[in-house]
Design a protein around this motif. Structure first.
Motif, short mmCIF file in Angstrom:
data_model
loop_
_atom_site.label_atom_id
_atom_site.label_comp_id
_atom_site.label_asym_id
_atom_site.label_seq_id
_atom_site.Cartn_x
_atom_site.Cartn_y
_atom_site.Cartn_z
N PRO A 14 0.89 -1.20 -0.07
CA PRO A 14 -0.16 -0.02 -0.07
C PRO A 14 0.66 1.26 -0.08
O PRO A 14 1.74 1.26 0.50
N GLY A 15 0.41 2.27 -0.68
CA GLY A 15 1.21 3.28 -1.15
C GLY A 15 2.12 3.23 -2.24
O GLY A 15 2.78 4.47 -2.38
N GLY A 16 2.29 2.26 -2.83
CA GLY A 16 3.41 1.94 -3.73
C GLY A 16 2.80 2.30 -5.11
O GLY A 16 1.89 2.82 -5.21
N SER A 17 3.72 2.01 -6.11
CA SER A 17 3.43 2.60 -7.31
C SER A 17 3.66 1.18 -8.57
O SER A 17 4.62 0.50 -7.87
N LEU A 18 3.11 1.41 -9.29
CA LEU A 18 3.33 0.36 -10.68
C LEU A 18 2.97 1.16 -11.83
O LEU A 18 2.01 2.01 -11.73
N ASN A 62 -13.68 8.33 -11.02
CA ASN A 62 -13.48 9.22 -9.77
C ASN A 62 -12.62 8.19 -8.63
O ASN A 62 -11.97 9.05 -7.76
N SER A 63 -12.74 7.05 -8.86
CA SER A 63 -11.94 6.14 -7.69
C SER A 63 -10.40 6.30 -7.73
O SER A 63 -9.76 5.69 -7.13
N VAL A 64 -9.98 6.72 -9.26
CA VAL A 64 -8.64 6.48 -9.22
C VAL A 64 -8.01 8.02 -9.64
O VAL A 64 -6.55 8.22 -9.87
N GLN A 82 -0.06 4.65 -15.39
CA GLN A 82 0.85 4.78 -14.21
C GLN A 82 -0.29 4.87 -13.00
O GLN A 82 -1.33 5.85 -12.84
N MET A 83 0.12 3.98 -11.79
CA MET A 83 -0.62 3.96 -10.69
C MET A 83 0.35 4.08 -9.58
O MET A 83 1.28 3.56 -9.14
N ASN A 84 -0.05 5.40 -8.82
CA ASN A 84 0.51 5.92 -7.57
C ASN A 84 -0.27 5.78 -6.25
O ASN A 84 -1.58 5.51 -6.65
N ASN A 85 0.23 5.55 -5.20
CA ASN A 85 -0.49 5.67 -3.77
C ASN A 85 -1.55 4.51 -3.90
O ASN A 85 -2.82 4.49 -3.79
N LEU A 86 -0.90 3.35 -4.46
CA LEU A 86 -2.02 2.23 -4.49
C LEU A 86 -2.65 1.75 -3.11
O LEU A 86 -1.94 1.85 -2.04
N LYS A 87 -3.89 1.30 -3.14
CA LYS A 87 -4.61 1.06 -2.07
C LYS A 87 -5.02 -0.55 -2.09
O LYS A 87 -5.01 -0.97 -3.31
N PRO A 88 -5.41 -1.22 -1.06
CA PRO A 88 -5.61 -2.61 -1.24
C PRO A 88 -6.77 -2.74 -2.14
O PRO A 88 -6.87 -3.79 -2.93
N GLU A 89 -7.74 -2.04 -2.05
CA GLU A 89 -8.86 -2.15 -3.08
C GLU A 89 -8.67 -1.83 -4.47
O GLU A 89 -9.62 -1.93 -5.36
N ASP A 90 -7.44 -1.41 -4.90
CA ASP A 90 -7.19 -1.61 -6.13
C ASP A 90 -6.55 -2.73 -6.86
O ASP A 90 -6.39 -2.89 -7.78
N THR A 91 -6.57 -3.76 -5.84
CA THR A 91 -6.34 -5.06 -6.46
C THR A 91 -7.31 -5.81 -7.14
O THR A 91 -8.50 -5.54 -7.00
#
Length: 127
Positions: A14-18, A62-64, A82-91
């Protein structure tokens, strides 16, 4: 018809980037609106972002918004997420999609708006 291959998924805290990539082949890439969707088991495929053929117009769910950015490099026939500040709900499994033609980018937010899909790449956000 364009063919799509995604890459770049994986496990991140969580909080990471991909950064996801989707490489296209088989047709003129800038003739396509490109989109990213995601799906979790038992759920509908959910819109994430879309971008028009020349990259000038983009739409994010809106969610992202403010965390994810869609962009494209037409010289490389590739669209990115580009995905930053990833959250568990982004799984989810993330899918790249293509729609041939032009139009108002904000109209294209459901899976049936897109004709061609990649195989998907898994993104897992967990500590």
């Amino acid at each position: 018809q364009v063919r799509l291959v995604e890459s770049g998924g994986g496990l991140v805290q969580p909080g990471g980037s991909l950064k996801l990539s989707c490489a296209a082949s088989g047709d003129t890439f800038n003739n396509y609106v490109m989109g990213w969707f995601r799906q979790t088991p038992g759920a509908e495929r959910e819109f994430v972002a879309a971008i028009n053929g020349n990259g000038a117009n983009r739409n994010h769910a809106n969610s992202v918004k403010d965390r994810f950015t869609i962009f494209r490099d037409n010289a490389k026939n590739t669209v990115y997420l580009q995905m930053n500040n990833l959250k568990p709900e982004d799984t989810a499994v993330y899918y790249c999609a293509a729609r041939h033609g032009y139009g108002y980018i904000h109209y294209y937010t459901i899976p049936s708006d897109f004709e061609t899909w990649g195989q998907g790449t898994q993104v897992t956000v967990s500590s």
